[in-house]
Scaffold this active site. Structure first.
Site: not given
Lengths: 172, 418, 213
Positions: A132-134
């Protein structure tokens, strides 16, 4: 004299109305209890508050995901090298020794929910990556790259037998 | 602070004037008896039903395969689910009891007469909506009685001219009551109460235009009116206390007495229970349906039996104001009608036998006969009472009405806004 | 108009229940734990091989206070929240009886006469002189006499069977309405509270109306 009489009367009347209002209000508030309570988890949901997981089928290096209270829990069978590597460091952003995160070093049990915004990270190479956001986590579930603020949470669990754990309670 | 807030609101919304006009200065006849409490009680039960219903719907599943289980889930697993369900089920009976008493009061005191016809007709509409809501709600537990009740009642629409079968199939969304029927009944069961709320608003606006009737039947002069608040708010709340005691006795100690045992068996389209009965509040109308030995005739008779009340303002042709308290014949007729309703209720509850069929037919004839005879009885009674001599107050009132009819343009009647 | 109210309520009770109940044995449900515990034990031995109780789980029994070791014995390797499913499959039941034995979770609520019906039914088996077993409560029944009432003539043994039936039905009554006792307890408080509140409201009403004099 008549004036004091009416005064006393109106005082009594006000007192009676106040008492009735309080009693009635308390009843009305009590009626809200069953309505509010009915929205809490029902007993059949609560019955699923614990999950038993069988570890015997998980090979060294393998990860199994089991559902506990509707959430994914990763059970990771670590090999001695991974254990050694993890015990050597304290993780990154949210330092915590590996020994505190496991009950038996070869078994890592963590809730598979990214501490950033709740996606489920994937096992990729060493550790996990959240797409999703690393965010990245190591083989102890500790965050090594943001934006996640905290390590993957360790659920309460205990070993029922050598190859069986009960998730949801920290002891029998 | 509060004053400032109220001022702020008043500039944007008629809050204070509403409270003044409809509560603290709303004129109410001071001689209203406790029979006038039942309108407020009906409003209370409506709110109770909506509240418990909304919370039950959070756990209920409108699916033929899941519905019965989900009701058991509510009864066993959901926190206080049993309480919410018993409140809702008992509330349905309480609603009809309160409404029937409310209607009986209106009939007894002649409150349906001019200028309150619109109140009576909106009330009639509300009764139909209430019946529809109750009927659809009864299918939702998906027990044997739910299923066969819905089957029988939807089959009544076979009486539709030309397209009977098609209409029944359309109503059910299938060739028999099934999943589609359950889902649409749930949807409508959730929708109709909000239409009822709207209808109640209309009913109340009409009430506040024509004001309450009262036991004397005489339009009381301003001297006998007292403000609704605090006099009737306190009286209504006291009545509510009594009502809640009776209601809670049923909810906590006798909830199953209002439920059919057969509804604890899941719906089985292959087998009809030996004896199907509707809920107690439909029994008299059900008896009328069964008394007519013809499908279409029975359906028409049953529909008419509910709708007959709407004709009351036309049927009652007496010029004597008020109801039974001024009119001995009306009083006698009222009690005979009630007894007849109980007889019909008994016939509706028992399995048909030669004897009950006969009793049912006689009671059905009496039911319709009592409506059709009202124009003649009320006129005859009026002549007899005038001949016997009326109390001074009534006489004066009738004379004033007669004068007004001559003095004023013909479309204005007594009781219209001055 | 009081008559109207009372008779309307009566109306809901006037149903053929009474005629059926006349034949039933009067029976008082036991609500204490030992009777229910004996009942579930008897039920697991006598009824559970064919009948489901799909709305009752082993966890419900544990919460009620039934001996945990017994529960573990019954459930084998099923989870605690599994329902009390019978050992017989529906197909096997269809082969032996040509119908699926009904679920017992709601049995005491699902028959006219309630618990008394189930009790009288269990004890209602008798043998005709030519050796055929019948039941005088439910003549069309397909269930073989589960407690052996029809073949027992010894008085003491018959009393024993009555006791077993009594315990089983007590358990079934609990199973049909597990919150019944809680409902009664709460009911007493609610009614008590409402009586006090109504009295207060009565005095408030009286005082407010006394201003009119």
């Amino acid at each position: 004299m008549s004036e004091s009489d009416t005064l006393g009367d109106s005082k009594r009347r006000n007192f009676l109305i106040k008492v009735t209002t309080v009693v009635g209000g308390a009843g009305a508030a009590a009626v809200c209890v069953p309505f509010v309570a009915s929205m809490n988890p029902s007993s059949d949901v609560l019955a699923k508050a614990t999950t038993e997981a069988d570890l015997s089928g998980i090979p060294v290096g393998g990860v199994h995901t089991v559902a506990w209270q509707g959430k994914p829990v990763f059970i990771f069978h670590r090999d001695p090298e991974e254990i050694k590597a993890m015990e050597a460091s304290d993780g990154g952003f949210d330092p915590e020794p590996d020994q505190q995160r496991v009950k038996r070093p070869e078994w890592l049990v963590v809730i598979g929910i990214c501490t950033h915004l709740g996606c489920v990270p994937n096992k990729e190479g060493p550790g996990w990556t959240c797409h999703c956001h690393g965010s990245q986590y190591d083989d102890s579930g500790r965050v090594v790259r943001g934006p996640a603020p905290r390590n993957l949470a360790v659920p309460p669990y205990y070993f029922v037998a050598d190859n069986k754990i009960l998730i949801g309670k920290s002891k029998a | 602070m509060t004053n400032k807030t109220i001022n702020w609101i008043d500039r944007r919304f008629p809050f204070s004037s509403f409270v003044k006009h409809d509560l603290t200065e709303y004129p109410t006849p001071r001689n209203l008896s406790y029979w006038w409490n039942f309108g407020f009680l009906a409003g209370f039960v409506l709110v109770l039903q909506v509240a418990t219903g909304v919370f039950l719907a959070m756990h209920y599943k409108a699916d033929a395969g899941l519905s019965f289980d989900s009701v058991q889930h509510i009864m066993r697993d959901v926190n206080y689910g049993w309480l919410l369900r018993f409140m809702h089920a008992t509330g349905a009976s309480a609603f009809f009891l309160v409404i029937y008493i409310h209607m009986a009061r209106t009939l007894y005191y002649g409150s349906y007469r001019a200028p309150r016809e619109l109140m009576w007709w909106t009330g009639q509409g509300l009764l139909l909506l209430l019946m529809a809501t109750a009927f659809m709600g009864y299918l939702l537990p998906w027990g044997q009685m739910s299923f066969w009740g819905a089957t029988v009642i939807t089959n009544l629409f076979k009486a539709t001219p030309f397209y009977g079968e098609e209409v029944v199939t359309w109503l059910r969304g299938g060739f028999s009551v099934g999943d589609a029927t359950l889902t649409r009944f749930f949807s409508l069961h959730y929708l109709l109460p909000f239409l009822i709320l709207g209808g109640v608003a209309v009913h109340l606006i009409a009430l506040h235009t024509v004001k309450s009737s009262n036991p004397s039947g005489i339009d009381l002069a301003a001297k006998d009116n007292i403000p609704f608040h605090p006099y009737f708010t306190s009286k209504d709340f006291y009545g509510l206390g009594i009502f809640l005691i009776v209601y809670c006795l049923f909810v906590f100690f006798l909830p199953n007495s209002l439920m059919e045992p057969a509804n604890n068996i899941p719906a089985n389209p292959m087998q009809t229970p030996t004896h199907i009965v509707p809920e107690w509040y439909f029994l008299p109308f059900y008896a009328i349906l069964r008394s007519v030995p013809d499908l279409v005739g029975g359906v028409v008779a049953m529909g008419l039996s509910v709708m007959m009340f709407a004709f009351m303002p036309f049927l009652d042709r007496s010029r004597i104001p008020g109801g039974a308290s001024n009119r001995p014949m009306v009083k006698l007729g009222f009690y005979l009608f009630l007894i007849n309703m109980l007889v019909l209720g008994y016939v509706g509850a028992t399995p048909p036998s030669n004897q009950t069929i006969l009793i049912g037919r006689v009671a059905t004839l009496f039911y319709f006969g009592s409506f059709f005879l009202i124009p003649f009885i009320s006129k005859a009674e009026e002549r007899w009472l005038i001949k016997r001599g009326l109390p001074a107050e009534l006489k004066e009132l009738m004379e004033r009405e007669a004068r007004e009819k001559i003095d004023l343009p013909p479309h204005r009647r007594a009781g219209d806004d001055k | 108009m009081n008559k109207f109210f009372i008779s309307l309520m009566l109306c809901s009770f006037v149903s053929p229940v009474w005629s059926a109940e006349a034949m039933l044995e009067t029976f008082k449900v036991d609500t204490d734990l030992p009777a229910i515990a004996r009942g579930v034990d008897d039920l697991m031995n006598n009824c559970h091989s064919c009948h489901n109780l799909k709305y009752v789980t082993y966890l419900d029994l544990a919460k009620l206070g039934i001996d945990r070791q017994k529960i573990d014995g019954w459930r084998g390797d099923q989870p605690m929240d599994a329902p009390l499913a019978s050992l017989m499959s529906d197909e096997a039941a269809m082969q032996s009886f040509n119908l699926v034995p009904p679920d017992l979770s709601l049995m005491t609520k699902a028959r006219e006469g309630g618990a008394s019906y189930v009790y009288s039914y269990l004890l209602g088996y008798y043998n005709t002189p030519d050796g055929v077993t019948h039941n005088h409560i439910f003549p069309a029944t397909k269930m073989p006499d589960p407690l052996g009432m029809s073949t027992t003539t010894d008085h003491a043994q018959r009393e024993e069977i009555r006791k077993t039936a009594h315990d089983i039905v007590s358990f079934l009554s609990w199973a049909a309405d597990p919150h019944e006792q809680e409902r009664y307890r709460l009911g007493y408080y609610v009614i008590g509270y409402l009586v006090i509140l109504t009295l207060l409201l009565y005095f408030v009403k009286k005082q407010i109306w006394s201003r009119l004099k």
